[in-house]
Write a protein that holds these residues in place. Structure first.
Motif, PDB file in Angstrom:
ATOM      1  N   SER A 116      65.779  35.348  81.491  1.00 27.26           N
ATOM      2  CA  SER A 116      63.825  34.424  80.527  1.00 27.26           C
ATOM      3  C   SER A 116      64.438  33.245  80.405  1.00 27.26           C
ATOM      4  N   ARG A 117      63.200  32.088  80.470  1.00 32.39           N
ATOM      5  CA  ARG A 117      63.979  31.167  80.496  1.00 32.39           C
ATOM      6  C   ARG A 117      62.392  29.871  79.665  1.00 32.39           C
ATOM      7  N   ASP A 118      61.543  31.030  78.832  1.00 30.03           N
ATOM      8  CA  ASP A 118      60.654  30.687  78.236  1.00 30.03           C
ATOM      9  C   ASP A 118      62.096  30.135  76.584  1.00 30.03           C
ATOM     10  N   PRO A 119      61.850  28.726  76.464  1.00 28.16           N
ATOM     11  CA  PRO A 119      63.026  28.128  75.740  1.00 28.16           C
ATOM     12  C   PRO A 119      63.015  28.729  74.071  1.00 28.16           C
ATOM     13  N   ARG A 120      61.871  29.745  73.662  1.00 32.14           N
ATOM     14  CA  ARG A 120      61.345  30.014  72.596  1.00 32.14           C
ATOM     15  C   ARG A 120      61.716  31.604  72.385  1.00 32.14           C
ATOM     16  N   GLU A 121      62.053  31.810  73.619  1.00 30.54           N
ATOM     17  CA  GLU A 121      62.852  33.796  73.589  1.00 30.54           C
ATOM     18  C   GLU A 121      63.895  33.282  73.643  1.00 30.54           C
ATOM     19  N   VAL A 122      64.219  32.164  74.002  1.00 30.70           N
ATOM     20  CA  VAL A 122      65.715  32.137  74.770  1.00 30.70           C
ATOM     21  C   VAL A 122      66.491  31.888  73.517  1.00 30.70           C
ATOM     22  N   ALA A 123      65.896  31.072  72.090  1.00 27.68           N
ATOM     23  CA  ALA A 123      66.693  31.205  70.961  1.00 27.68           C
ATOM     24  C   ALA A 123      66.774  32.025  70.572  1.00 27.68           C
ATOM     25  N   ALA A 124      64.896  32.686  70.566  1.00 26.19           N
ATOM     26  CA  ALA A 124      65.116  34.264  69.344  1.00 26.19           C
ATOM     27  C   ALA A 124      66.878  35.400  70.243  1.00 26.19           C
ATOM     28  N   ASN A 125      66.265  34.694  71.059  1.00 24.89           N
ATOM     29  CA  ASN A 125      68.041  35.858  71.650  1.00 24.89           C
ATOM     30  C   ASN A 125      68.995  35.436  71.226  1.00 24.89           C
ATOM     31  N   ARG A 126      69.490  34.640  70.910  1.00 26.25           N
ATOM     32  CA  ARG A 126      70.568  33.927  70.772  1.00 26.25           C
ATOM     33  C   ARG A 126      70.622  33.964  69.345  1.00 26.25           C
ATOM     34  N   PHE A 127      69.257  33.763  68.621  1.00 18.98           N
ATOM     35  CA  PHE A 127      69.295  34.245  66.533  1.00 18.98           C
ATOM     36  C   PHE A 127      69.796  35.501  66.681  1.00 18.98           C
ATOM     37  N   ALA A 128      68.750  36.329  67.483  1.00 16.46           N
ATOM     38  CA  ALA A 128      69.289  38.504  67.445  1.00 16.46           C
ATOM     39  C   ALA A 128      70.507  38.374  67.465  1.00 16.46           C
ATOM     40  N   ALA A 129      71.162  37.908  68.184  1.00 17.44           N
ATOM     41  CA  ALA A 129      72.989  38.157  68.953  1.00 17.44           C
ATOM     42  C   ALA A 129      73.127  37.204  67.951  1.00 17.44           C
ATOM     43  N   ALA A 130      73.090  36.271  66.447  1.00 19.55           N
ATOM     44  CA  ALA A 130      74.143  35.456  65.798  1.00 19.55           C
ATOM     45  C   ALA A 130      73.658  36.059  64.479  1.00 19.55           C
ATOM     46  N   LEU A 131      72.456  37.108  64.445  1.00 22.48           N
ATOM     47  CA  LEU A 131      72.140  37.998  63.396  1.00 22.48           C
ATOM     48  C   LEU A 131      72.942  38.782  62.675  1.00 22.48           C
ATOM     49  N   LEU A 132      72.929  39.415  64.255  1.00 17.14           N
ATOM     50  CA  LEU A 132      73.525  41.118  63.872  1.00 17.14           C
ATOM     51  C   LEU A 132      75.185  41.158  64.473  1.00 17.14           C
ATOM     52  N   MET A 133      75.729  40.325  65.291  1.00 18.22           N
ATOM     53  CA  MET A 133      77.161  39.712  65.763  1.00 18.22           C
ATOM     54  C   MET A 133      77.507  39.009  65.169  1.00 18.22           C
ATOM     55  N   PRO A 134      77.658  38.157  63.689  1.00 17.86           N
ATOM     56  CA  PRO A 134      78.089  37.301  63.259  1.00 17.86           C
ATOM     57  C   PRO A 134      79.886  36.523  64.040  1.00 17.86           C
ATOM     58  N   ALA A 135      79.143  35.527  64.153  1.00 20.60           N
ATOM     59  CA  ALA A 135      80.658  35.290  65.300  1.00 20.60           C
ATOM     60  C   ALA A 135      82.169  35.198  64.078  1.00 20.60           C
ATOM     61  N   ALA A 136      82.067  34.655  63.036  1.00 16.87           N
ATOM     62  CA  ALA A 136      82.967  34.906  62.522  1.00 16.87           C
ATOM     63  C   ALA A 136      84.255  36.603  61.846  1.00 16.87           C
ATOM     64  N   LEU A 137      83.241  36.840  62.579  1.00 19.75           N
ATOM     65  CA  LEU A 137      83.717  38.953  61.928  1.00 19.75           C
ATOM     66  C   LEU A 137      83.801  39.996  63.431  1.00 19.75           C
ATOM     67  N   VAL A 138      82.777  39.624  64.044  1.00 12.10           N
ATOM     68  CA  VAL A 138      83.540  38.944  65.931  1.00 12.10           C
ATOM     69  C   VAL A 138      84.869  38.536  66.205  1.00 12.10           C
ATOM     70  N   LYS A 139      84.884  37.884  66.401  1.00  5.26           N
ATOM     71  CA  LYS A 139      86.348  36.660  66.561  1.00  5.26           C
ATOM     72  C   LYS A 139      86.994  38.008  65.579  1.00  5.26           C
ATOM     73  N   HIS A 140      87.877  38.120  63.862  1.00  4.17           N
ATOM     74  CA  HIS A 140      88.285  38.869  63.927  1.00  4.17           C
ATOM     75  C   HIS A 140      88.408  39.675  63.908  1.00  4.17           C
ATOM     76  N   MET A 141      87.816  40.637  64.303  1.00  6.72           N
ATOM     77  CA  MET A 141      87.938  42.081  65.257  1.00  6.72           C
ATOM     78  C   MET A 141      88.393  42.143  66.204  1.00  6.72           C
ATOM     79  N   VAL A 142      88.560  40.891  67.024  1.00  2.00           N
ATOM     80  CA  VAL A 142      88.687  41.109  68.255  1.00  2.00           C
ATOM     81  C   VAL A 142      89.863  40.107  68.256  1.00  2.00           C
ATOM     82  N   ILE A 143      90.541  39.055  67.575  1.00  8.63           N
ATOM     83  CA  ILE A 143      91.497  38.682  67.243  1.00  8.63           C
ATOM     84  C   ILE A 143      92.639  38.814  66.144  1.00  8.63           C
ATOM     85  N   GLU A 144      92.191  39.163  65.314  1.00 10.62           N
ATOM     86  CA  GLU A 144      92.738  39.833  64.029  1.00 10.62           C
ATOM     87  C   GLU A 144      93.270  41.364  64.350  1.00 10.62           C
ATOM     88  N   GLN A 145      92.086  42.160  64.626  1.00 12.51           N
ATOM     89  CA  GLN A 145      92.080  43.175  64.486  1.00 12.51           C
ATOM     90  C   GLN A 145      92.486  44.058  65.596  1.00 12.51           C
TER      91      GLN A 145
END
Length: 160
Positions: free
Chosen positions: A102-131
């Motif tokens: 998708s190239r529509d900037p609104r759709e790209v931003a909404a996709n990134r938002f969804a990823a960040a909402l469903l997969m919070p970076a700190a928690l993903v990093k914790h699970m990968v690095i610490e666990q």
């Protein structure tokens, strides 16, 4: 309340449990969430995954009941992104708009938002690095997302 990022929304409305419930978060934000089914032919569009609009002056997210649960969750989170970013004129979302192509900037931003909402970076990093959980399918299952979404998120936060 004003939100700028998925982290703002998570801080305000997330109960800390996995998987993140975008439906509960949307409702806590005052957004009605409605599943569309073929039983409602006046509203039903088989090719539509979701849409952000207003009904009676109130924000409304609709999603396709026939989509897989991981798609439904991502769709709702994506539509929350449109709400946060004020995308009142965003097109109805089809599967193509959820693609990395998708190239529509609104759709790209909404996709990134969804990823960040469903997969919070700190928690993903914790699970990968610490666990030391590195199996993408296990991570995807823990976060209630598709393996493709998890792989995208891992790349976005520099873990892949």
């Amino acid at each position: 309340m004003e939100y700028r990022t998925a982290d703002d929304v998570l801080r305000a409305h997330w109960d800390g449990r996995l998987p993140v419930s975008p439906k509960n978060i949307a409702e806590a934000m005052g957004i009605e969430v409605e599943a569309l089914t073929p039983d409602e032919p006046e509203k039903w569009r088989a090719t539509e995954s979701g849409h952000y609009s207003f009904r009676g002056g109130n924000p409304l997210i609709t999603y396709n009941f026939m989509d897989a649960p991981v798609r439904q969750r991502f769709t709702i989170a994506h539509e929350i992104g449109h709400h946060v970013y004020g995308d009142l004129d965003a097109p109805r979302d089809t599967s193509e708009q959820f693609s990395a192509k998708s190239r529509d900037p609104r759709e790209v931003a909404a996709n990134r938002f969804a990823a960040a909402l469903l997969m919070p970076a700190a928690l993903v990093k914790h699970m990968v690095i610490e666990q030391r959980i590195t199996d993408i399918a296990k991570l995807a299952s823990a976060f209630g997302v598709s393996t493709a979404a998890m792989e995208f998120r891992l790349k976005a936060i520099g873990l892949l």
